[in-house]
Write an enzyme that holds these catalytic residues in place. Structure first.
Site, PDB file in Angstrom:
ATOM      1  N   HIS A  37       0.844  -1.209   0.000  1.00  0.00           N
ATOM      2  CA  HIS A  37       0.000   0.000   0.000  1.00  0.00           C
ATOM      3  C   HIS A  37       0.875   1.253   0.000  1.00  0.00           C
ATOM      4  O   HIS A  37       0.589   2.222  -0.695  1.00  0.00           O
ATOM      5  CB  HIS A  37      -0.887   0.039   1.257  1.00  0.00           C
ATOM      6  N   GLY A 149      -2.738  -1.862  -6.958  1.00  0.00           N
ATOM      7  CA  GLY A 149      -1.628  -2.815  -6.955  1.00  0.00           C
ATOM      8  C   GLY A 149      -1.902  -3.969  -7.914  1.00  0.00           C
ATOM      9  O   GLY A 149      -3.011  -4.519  -7.924  1.00  0.00           O
ATOM     10  N   LYS A 151      -1.043  -6.888  -7.686  1.00  0.00           N
ATOM     11  CA  LYS A 151      -1.310  -8.130  -6.947  1.00  0.00           C
ATOM     12  C   LYS A 151      -2.748  -8.602  -7.169  1.00  0.00           C
ATOM     13  O   LYS A 151      -3.003  -9.790  -7.284  1.00  0.00           O
ATOM     14  CB  LYS A 151      -1.020  -7.863  -5.467  1.00  0.00           C
ATOM     15  N   SER A 189      -2.603  -8.135   3.152  1.00  0.00           N
ATOM     16  CA  SER A 189      -3.084  -7.975   4.525  1.00  0.00           C
ATOM     17  C   SER A 189      -3.397  -9.331   5.146  1.00  0.00           C
ATOM     18  O   SER A 189      -3.347  -9.501   6.361  1.00  0.00           O
ATOM     19  CB  SER A 189      -4.342  -7.100   4.546  1.00  0.00           C
TER      20      SER A 189
END
Ligand code: PAF
Length: 281
Positions: A37, A149, A151, A189
């Site tokens: 982040h 992101g 990801k 996370s």
């Protein structure tokens, strides 16, 4: 860093900044922040924008309510991290600010094919919820640039489509590289919920992606996919998918096609934790 909880207050602040010639760079998050982040905040700052981050754990994108209950919350630490990354504004609304009158009364979008495959197929309703909350956040923040992101590759495609459907072609979607731990595990996370033994084997997902990438000129994807699934299972994962797709539109590919930009995508569960990752080939 200035913190806002109410739409009206952040609207007034942002309008004044834009009137003063600032352009807004927006990083939407659900908190539990990590270096991934922060890399988005840093990119927004490098681009010269006023970096605005939101923290809102959006209930409508959790198809599994247990996942919502267990979603890590670390607001104090998040605020410290955002300050250290140079974030200018933090927006932390409550559910009533985002969904006044209830989520059922808030506009949703249909992402068609993109919502029928991979994450869309495994997590019904997830992208509908993502689209719903991001549309609300974009209406409130009105950024010039939106930072996401890589990801969450499929989410990046869904949100890009959302911005087209909302007529926000002027807004730039900036997709930033996945940040990884030293063993290759993609930062997420969810990683903080892994037990120590689970964390030790978690980088196998990254190793599978590297193997898919490195065999593109010599192997058959079906064979490499099977090897990856076996390897993931041997390490205690339940693979959800090991897939290869056209990186431009996520059309699934049965085999390597080196004339096409490709992306390999993996989702797998270990214990209660579901991890996803991808790699451009
Ligand atoms: O990627 C996330 O954290 C969330 O899906 C997002 C984009 C903040 C929407 O809630």
């Amino acid at each position: 860093m200035v913190i806002f909880k109410k739409n009206n207050d952040i609207n007034i602040y942002i309008s004044a900044q834009v009137a003063n010639g600032r352009s807004i760079g927006f990083v939407p998050t659900m908190g539990a922040l990590h270096a991934g982040h922060l890399s988005l905040i840093k990119k927004a700052k490098e681009d010269g924008t006023l970096a605005v981050c939101s923290i809102f754990v959006n209930p409508t994108q959790f198809n599994d309510k247990k996942d919502l209950e267990k979603y890590p919350v670390s607001t104090e630490a998040d605020i410290e991290l955002l300050i250290s990354a140079g974030c200018d504004v933090l927006y932390m609304p409550d559910v009533e600010e985002i969904y006044p009158g209830g989520a059922a009364n808030t506009k949703t979008f249909d992402f068609g094919y993109l919502d029928t495959i991979l994450e869309g197929a495994k997590r019904p309703g997830h992208f509908k919820g993502v689209g719903q909350v991001v549309a609300r956040l974009l209406d409130i923040i009105k950024p010039a640039k939106l930072y996401l992101g890589q990801k969450d590759y499929q989410q990046c495609m869904v949100i890009t489509k959302l911005t087209e459907m909302m007529g926000l072609q002027e807004m730039e979607v900036v997709i930033c590289p996945t940040m990884r731990e030293s063993d290759g595990l993609a930062m997420s996370s969810r990683n903080r919920r892994l037990t120590e033994p689970q964390r030790v084997v978690a980088a196998i997902i990254y190793q599978c992606l590297v193997s898919i990438q490195s065999k593109q000129h010599i192997g058959s994807f079906a064979v490499v996919k099977k090897e990856c699934e076996d390897l993931l299972s041997a390490k205690g994962f339940e693979p959800d998918y090991v897939a290869l797709a056209d990186a431009r539109n996520l059309k699934l590919l049965d085999n390597y096609n080196t004339d096409t930009p490709m992306v390999a995508l993996i989702a797998a569960k270990i214990g209660e934790i579901r991890l996803i990752d991808n790699m451009l080939l």
